[in-house]
Design a protein around this motif. Structure first.
Motif, PDB file in Angstrom:
ATOM      1  N   ASN A  31      46.229  64.976 -48.126  1.00 32.74           N
ATOM      2  CA  ASN A  31      46.363  66.195 -47.867  1.00 32.74           C
ATOM      3  C   ASN A  31      45.134  66.952 -48.354  1.00 32.74           C
ATOM      4  N   ARG A  32      44.378  66.495 -49.094  1.00 36.93           N
ATOM      5  CA  ARG A  32      43.226  66.999 -49.924  1.00 36.93           C
ATOM      6  C   ARG A  32      42.357  67.981 -49.082  1.00 36.93           C
ATOM      7  N   VAL A  33      42.113  67.623 -48.124  1.00 43.78           N
ATOM      8  CA  VAL A  33      41.264  68.372 -47.217  1.00 43.78           C
ATOM      9  C   VAL A  33      42.076  70.083 -46.616  1.00 43.78           C
ATOM     10  N   MET A  34      43.473  69.678 -46.401  1.00 46.23           N
ATOM     11  CA  MET A  34      44.222  70.682 -46.346  1.00 46.23           C
ATOM     12  C   MET A  34      44.296  71.675 -47.499  1.00 46.23           C
ATOM     13  N   TYR A  35      44.743  71.098 -48.617  1.00 42.16           N
ATOM     14  CA  TYR A  35      44.803  71.953 -49.734  1.00 42.16           C
ATOM     15  C   TYR A  35      43.344  72.910 -50.009  1.00 42.16           C
ATOM     16  N   ARG A  36      42.225  72.058 -49.857  1.00 47.19           N
ATOM     17  CA  ARG A  36      40.951  72.711 -50.056  1.00 47.19           C
ATOM     18  C   ARG A  36      40.792  73.968 -48.959  1.00 47.19           C
ATOM     19  N   ASN A  37      41.167  73.856 -47.824  1.00 45.72           N
ATOM     20  CA  ASN A  37      41.011  74.871 -46.791  1.00 45.72           C
ATOM     21  C   ASN A  37      42.095  75.776 -46.994  1.00 45.72           C
ATOM     22  N   THR A  38      43.221  75.803 -47.476  1.00 46.00           N
ATOM     23  CA  THR A  38      44.213  76.545 -47.824  1.00 46.00           C
ATOM     24  C   THR A  38      43.693  77.708 -48.860  1.00 46.00           C
ATOM     25  N   VAL A  39      43.302  76.963 -49.976  1.00 41.82           N
ATOM     26  CA  VAL A  39      42.932  77.751 -51.190  1.00 41.82           C
ATOM     27  C   VAL A  39      41.938  78.686 -50.775  1.00 41.82           C
ATOM     28  N   ALA A  40      40.781  77.995 -49.807  1.00 39.16           N
ATOM     29  CA  ALA A  40      39.478  79.160 -49.319  1.00 39.16           C
ATOM     30  C   ALA A  40      40.090  80.071 -48.507  1.00 39.16           C
ATOM     31  N   MET A  41      41.212  79.668 -47.711  1.00 41.81           N
ATOM     32  CA  MET A  41      41.702  80.911 -46.814  1.00 41.81           C
ATOM     33  C   MET A  41      42.553  81.989 -47.587  1.00 41.81           C
ATOM     34  N   ALA A  42      43.094  81.475 -48.407  1.00 45.72           N
ATOM     35  CA  ALA A  42      44.326  82.638 -48.972  1.00 45.72           C
ATOM     36  C   ALA A  42      43.442  83.310 -50.187  1.00 45.72           C
ATOM     37  N   SER A  43      42.859  84.482 -49.867  1.00 43.55           N
ATOM     38  CA  SER A  43      42.196  85.473 -50.854  1.00 43.55           C
ATOM     39  C   SER A  43      43.101  86.423 -51.315  1.00 43.55           C
ATOM     40  N   VAL A  44      43.510  86.206 -52.376  1.00 40.77           N
ATOM     41  CA  VAL A  44      44.384  87.194 -53.060  1.00 40.77           C
ATOM     42  C   VAL A  44      43.771  87.583 -54.370  1.00 40.77           C
ATOM     43  N   LEU A  45      44.397  88.756 -54.736  1.00 33.06           N
ATOM     44  CA  LEU A  45      43.818  89.385 -56.134  1.00 33.06           C
ATOM     45  C   LEU A  45      44.635  89.092 -57.239  1.00 33.06           C
ATOM     46  N   PRO A  46      44.336  89.178 -58.488  1.00 34.30           N
ATOM     47  CA  PRO A  46      45.111  89.079 -59.536  1.00 34.30           C
ATOM     48  C   PRO A  46      46.385  89.590 -59.806  1.00 34.30           C
ATOM     49  N   GLU A  47      46.420  90.755 -59.196  1.00 37.88           N
ATOM     50  CA  GLU A  47      47.714  91.689 -59.158  1.00 37.88           C
ATOM     51  C   GLU A  47      48.624  91.263 -58.083  1.00 37.88           C
ATOM     52  N   ASP A  48      48.120  90.585 -57.174  1.00 33.85           N
ATOM     53  CA  ASP A  48      48.984  90.083 -55.991  1.00 33.85           C
ATOM     54  C   ASP A  48      50.159  89.264 -56.374  1.00 33.85           C
ATOM     55  N   LYS A  49      51.126  88.975 -55.380  1.00 32.70           N
ATOM     56  CA  LYS A  49      52.058  88.135 -55.319  1.00 32.70           C
ATOM     57  C   LYS A  49      51.893  87.000 -54.413  1.00 32.70           C
ATOM     58  N   LEU A  50      52.124  85.800 -54.612  1.00 37.00           N
ATOM     59  CA  LEU A  50      51.902  84.660 -53.280  1.00 37.00           C
ATOM     60  C   LEU A  50      53.010  83.831 -53.311  1.00 37.00           C
ATOM     61  N   ARG A  66      43.894  78.592 -60.035  1.00 39.33           N
ATOM     62  CA  ARG A  66      42.645  78.698 -60.567  1.00 39.33           C
ATOM     63  C   ARG A  66      41.546  79.592 -59.785  1.00 39.33           C
ATOM     64  N   LYS A  67      41.782  79.920 -58.512  1.00 36.61           N
ATOM     65  CA  LYS A  67      41.155  80.796 -57.853  1.00 36.61           C
ATOM     66  C   LYS A  67      41.465  82.320 -58.235  1.00 36.61           C
ATOM     67  N   SER A  68      42.743  82.420 -58.211  1.00 36.09           N
ATOM     68  CA  SER A  68      43.230  84.051 -58.169  1.00 36.09           C
ATOM     69  C   SER A  68      43.600  84.398 -59.247  1.00 36.09           C
ATOM     70  N   LYS A  69      44.414  83.611 -60.047  1.00 32.11           N
ATOM     71  CA  LYS A  69      45.226  84.152 -61.329  1.00 32.11           C
ATOM     72  C   LYS A  69      46.277  85.092 -60.882  1.00 32.11           C
ATOM     73  N   CYS A  70      46.809  85.146 -59.518  1.00 28.44           N
ATOM     74  CA  CYS A  70      47.838  86.091 -59.106  1.00 28.44           C
ATOM     75  C   CYS A  70      49.032  85.328 -59.388  1.00 28.44           C
ATOM     76  N   ASP A  71      50.205  86.258 -59.225  1.00 28.62           N
ATOM     77  CA  ASP A  71      51.602  85.701 -59.728  1.00 28.62           C
ATOM     78  C   ASP A  71      51.967  84.807 -58.535  1.00 28.62           C
ATOM     79  N   LEU A  72      52.352  83.690 -58.760  1.00 33.16           N
ATOM     80  CA  LEU A  72      52.821  82.605 -58.123  1.00 33.16           C
ATOM     81  C   LEU A  72      54.376  82.372 -57.910  1.00 33.16           C
TER      82      LEU A  72
END
Length: 204
Positions: A31-50, A66-72
């Motif tokens: 599923n690596r292509v799915m993971y890569r695309n999802t990370v690219a699409m999900a643009s959130v800020l460090p102060e956001d919650k995902l 790694r991309k956002s440092k948001c609350d997961l």
């Protein structure tokens, strides 16, 4: 053969024990292509919650952090996966940015308007009620928030023996209609690999 393939399918829906760990490893690879695309699409800020639904061993969570440092946040049906995903994302956990628990997307334990984004890869096949799950996701999304529902196409899954039992399979049109019934009126479908996988993006 049917029993073996059904068991593999059940492990994909609820990974547990050694076999579940092995299944998750192979899912990370396939599923690596799915993971890569999802990370690219999900643009959130460090102060956001995902929120990630069905996080498995935490592979996607690691990429998102790694991309956002948001609350997961995450829910998964498997207690084994809560432990594995916490270990895999130890840095986020130590920093107080990782919040994982067992749960069901049809009954989310979160307040209304809580998340900037929600992600899910290959879990919608196993939801007890598709419209109810989407309604719950819409409830916990903030206004303008996005849900990225990433999955394999029905025609692709139909070719795999282990999806013959226990899997709900979807064409894009079915998930568009389910989203409208759940209250979403801004929905887009994006191909990931044409004829094989796609993302349905729901905006609140």
């Amino acid at each position: 053969m049917g029993t073996i393939t059904e068991y593999i399918g059940s492990q994909l829906g609820n990974p547990r024990g050694l076999v579940g760990s092995i299944c998750c490893f192979f899912m990370n690879v396939t599923n690596r292509v799915m993971y890569r695309n999802t990370v690219a699409m999900a643009s959130v800020l460090p102060e956001d919650k995902l929120l990630d639904i069905g996080f498995g061993n935490g592979h996607l969570l690691r990429g998102l952090y790694r991309k956002s440092k948001c609350d997961l946040y995450g829910i998964d049906i498997s207690e084994d996966m809560v432990r594995q995903a916490t270990k895999r994302n130890a840095a986020a956990f130590r920093q107080g940015k990782l919040h994982l628990q067992t749960g069901d997307c049809c009954d989310l334990p979160f307040e209304d308007d809580f998340f900037a984004a929600v992600t899910s890869i290959n879990t919608v096949y196993f939801w007890k009620d598709t419209v109810k799950g989407l309604s719950e996701i819409r409830r916990v999304l903030k206004s303008g928030g996005l849900f990225f529902n990433v999955l394999y196409a029905k025609e692709f899954l139909d070719r795999l023996a282990y999806t013959r039992a226990g899997f709900k399979k979807f064409a894009p049109e079915q998930l568009l209609e389910a989203g409208r019934l759940a209250g979403f009126d801004d929905i887009q479908v994006k191909d990931i690999v044409k004829g094989k996988s796609f993302a349905v993006v729901y905006k609140k």
